[in-house]
Each structure stands twice: as structure tokens, then as C-alpha cells.
Write a protein that holds these residues in place. Sequence first.
Motif, PDB file in Angstrom:
ATOM      1  N   TYR A  77       0.711  -1.173  -0.149  1.00 45.45           N
ATOM      2  CA  TYR A  77       0.014  -0.037  -0.062  1.00 45.45           C
ATOM      3  C   TYR A  77       0.832   1.323   0.001  1.00 45.45           C
ATOM      4  N   ASP A  78       1.797   1.363   0.581  1.00 43.65           N
ATOM      5  CA  ASP A  78       2.870   2.624   1.063  1.00 43.65           C
ATOM      6  C   ASP A  78       3.589   2.459  -0.400  1.00 43.65           C
ATOM      7  N   ARG A  81       1.262   4.231  -2.935  1.00 45.40           N
ATOM      8  CA  ARG A  81       1.143   5.827  -2.706  1.00 45.40           C
ATOM      9  C   ARG A  81       2.260   6.403  -3.095  1.00 45.40           C
ATOM     10  N   GLU A  85       1.992   9.456  -6.011  1.00 41.82           N
ATOM     11  CA  GLU A  85       2.319  10.650  -5.293  1.00 41.82           C
ATOM     12  C   GLU A  85       3.704  11.241  -5.953  1.00 41.82           C
ATOM     13  N   TYR A 114      -5.409   9.688  -1.694  1.00 42.02           N
ATOM     14  CA  TYR A 114      -4.782   8.640  -1.086  1.00 42.02           C
ATOM     15  C   TYR A 114      -5.308   8.754   0.256  1.00 42.02           C
ATOM     16  N   ALA A 116      -3.865   6.995   3.757  1.00 42.85           N
ATOM     17  CA  ALA A 116      -2.710   6.297   4.320  1.00 42.85           C
ATOM     18  C   ALA A 116      -2.890   5.536   5.491  1.00 42.85           C
ATOM     19  N   GLU A 121      -6.309   1.756   3.994  1.00 44.46           N
ATOM     20  CA  GLU A 121      -5.524   2.292   2.954  1.00 44.46           C
ATOM     21  C   GLU A 121      -6.535   2.602   1.616  1.00 44.46           C
ATOM     22  N   ILE A 123      -6.884   4.122  -2.540  1.00 44.65           N
ATOM     23  CA  ILE A 123      -6.401   5.041  -3.591  1.00 44.65           C
ATOM     24  C   ILE A 123      -7.292   5.478  -4.475  1.00 44.65           C
TER      25      ILE A 123
END
Length: 392
Positions: A77-78, A81, A85, A114, A116, A121, A123
Motif C-alpha cells: 500500500y505504501d 502511494r 504521489e 489517497y 494512508a 488504505e 487510492i
Amino acid sequence: MSSPEEILRKSLDDILKDKNYKDPKISIKPISTGGANYTSVLFLITVSEPDNEDLKLFAKVGIVGEKMRSQMPTNFYDIERFAYEDLLKKYEKIQDDRQVPATERLRIPKFYGYNAKLYEETIVLEDLSAQGFTTYDRLKSIDWDYASKSVEALAKFHALSIAYKEEYPEEYEKYLDTMKFQEEAFIAFMDSTFDKLKETALSVTLEVNKSKLKKYLDENVNAKTMVQFYLTDRRKILCHGDYRPSNLMHRVNENGELEVIPVDFQTIQGTTPLIDLFYYIFAGSDENFRRRHFWDLVDHYYRELCSALENVGLDPRKVYPEDEFDREVKEFLPYGLLIGIFTLPIITVDTEDAPSMDGENDMSSFFNMKTSSLFPERLNGIINDYIRWGVI
């Protein structure tokens, strides 16, 4: 705990407020990928408001449970992002600055926002399906037209990673380190599933080839074997990591040409571009396709990579000489067999038997699913390839 739709609505409120929507009408429709997606619940969204632009959006809300997360080798997930981004915006800027022609650019989906927060999470992107794009049937072998356009998009993605390294070397090294392959976590994951996957593969192997495959696996393959391909010191770049038809969108344009857009950037990692290329071919094709097109497709990828590198002002002869590419293709050839053994059970699973990553599920339950009738056909096709190529 909030439902995925409730989580999405809260995220949409924040995103639309930032874009000056006051009191929009919002329609949310959950969609299914038929076993092609495991980490998120997916939604299509329509936003309308007088005096404001109507929006067609697509959203993913994470559903992976705590137990499964603790066993996974990456925080996908990170990573996604970061991709939307930061990284993909840099790629877009590189294409702008270097004046890459519109017909030669990598199409990047528009990013809206998004959330976070852990276990929420989310998007939100443009809805490509509203523009006529769709995903390829994951249970159908790729054909030449689709495959050639897919590797053209892949070559552009890889060329932009290399250009990013040239233009932002310090950032690049930082992100390469952040997204480096998580060796220990992956080995632990493979240790827990290797024997089961090996047993599953041998159970469906044609009797005439079973002893050959068993001998090859016993002598050449263990839980660490697949890891070594990812850890190669050869020209590491930021690769997609899960480049297969389920993670691509395509449509036929008015001029009759097929357009392919990569999506789902949860698994970007620093490794060799051959990981993406071989994964795409062996995860999405059958034996008949590879007999007719394997070497042509590999060559097509290299030609398109050279063209994409030239479009961003780089000399392919210095970046990736053809003789080095040919040598590395031969060295990486066994990786395709491992893809068949380790990933085809999931990729070819029937929709009703698709595993889940939410709740109390863990990796052992994820890989304990019932395999489909397509799995033996696809795997035996790969085994035939490797016998024919003299690897097994």
C-alpha cells in the motif's frame, strides 16, 4: 470496524473537498475482478455537481488482515502511494522535459488522492473503464497483438526508470534502497510454502515428464532459488513487480491500434527488467503462444526498450548493449519455470476458489487453495518448453 465502502466515502469527502466540490452527488458501485485481485475491494464512482466537472473514478480499499500483513515481504500500500504521489509524476515530467512524442509516451492514470491510515488504505484514480479500457481475460492466453503492445508499454516504463536514475541520482538510490527486494522476508515466505507448491506441481505433471521435473527440482531448486533471480547485481532498476494481464488495461483506439496502460503499482521493486518481462510471458501465455512467439517477443521488448531509451535521450548501446541482454536472457531462462510452479496456481485459480487476504487468513491458507483445471495445462506447457530448451 468500518466497511470498505464507508472507508471509501470518508476518503472521497476529503478528496472532493480539496477539489472544491461543495455538495456533490456520489454514486458508488462495488466491482469484482473475478479472482484477479486479492489485496483490495474495488469500486467505480460517479461524481456530479452543478458548475463542477463530472468525475468518473476508480478506487481500491485495502483489506489485507493483520496476520497476513505480518508475513508479507513488502508494504504494497505504501509502495503504490509512493508511485502515484511521487515516482509516476517524475516519469511524467521526464516525458515532458524530454519532449517524448505523444504516440511514444507511457500513459499514466490520473491520480486523485489517497488515504494512508492503517487498515483503511485507499487510492482513488481516474476510471479508465469509462474511457473504453478493460482488462484481459486472465484465463485466456495472450496473443501477439496484445503481447507486443504490452511489452512496448513495459519497455517505456523501464526506460523511464533508467532516465529517472540519470536525472535524479540521489533520489533514485534512496528509493531503490527503500524498494529493494526483502530477502529475509521472502525466504521465510518461500520456506513456508515451497514444499506444498512443489508437491502441487508434481501432482499435475504428465507422467512422462514427472521424473525429469522432480530430478531438476531436487538438484536445482529450493526456497532460496527464486530469491537469487531478484537479487541479481545486473542493472537494477525500478520494475513493476507484478506485470501481468490482470494489471494492465487495454482498448482499441479509433485508428484500430491497441493501447495498453500499466496499472497496479503495489509491487514496484529494485531488480532486473527481465523479472518483469519473463513474469509477463510465463504468467499470461500458453505453450502454443511461446512456441510461436517467445523469442520474437523477447527480441521485440529489447527493440522497444532501445527506442524508448532514445526517446528520453539515452544511448541504448551504453545503457544495455544487445550482447549483454542476450546473455542475461539465457541466464534468466530458468526463472520462467519457477513462475509456473510458484505463481500459476494463484493466477489460474477459478473465481469461486480464489483465496482471501482479509480477516484471520495467513500465507498458509492463501496457498492452500484448490487449483483449477487450467493449471495442469499451463504448467505442463512450461515443462515442455524447458525440456525442449534443454533446461530440464
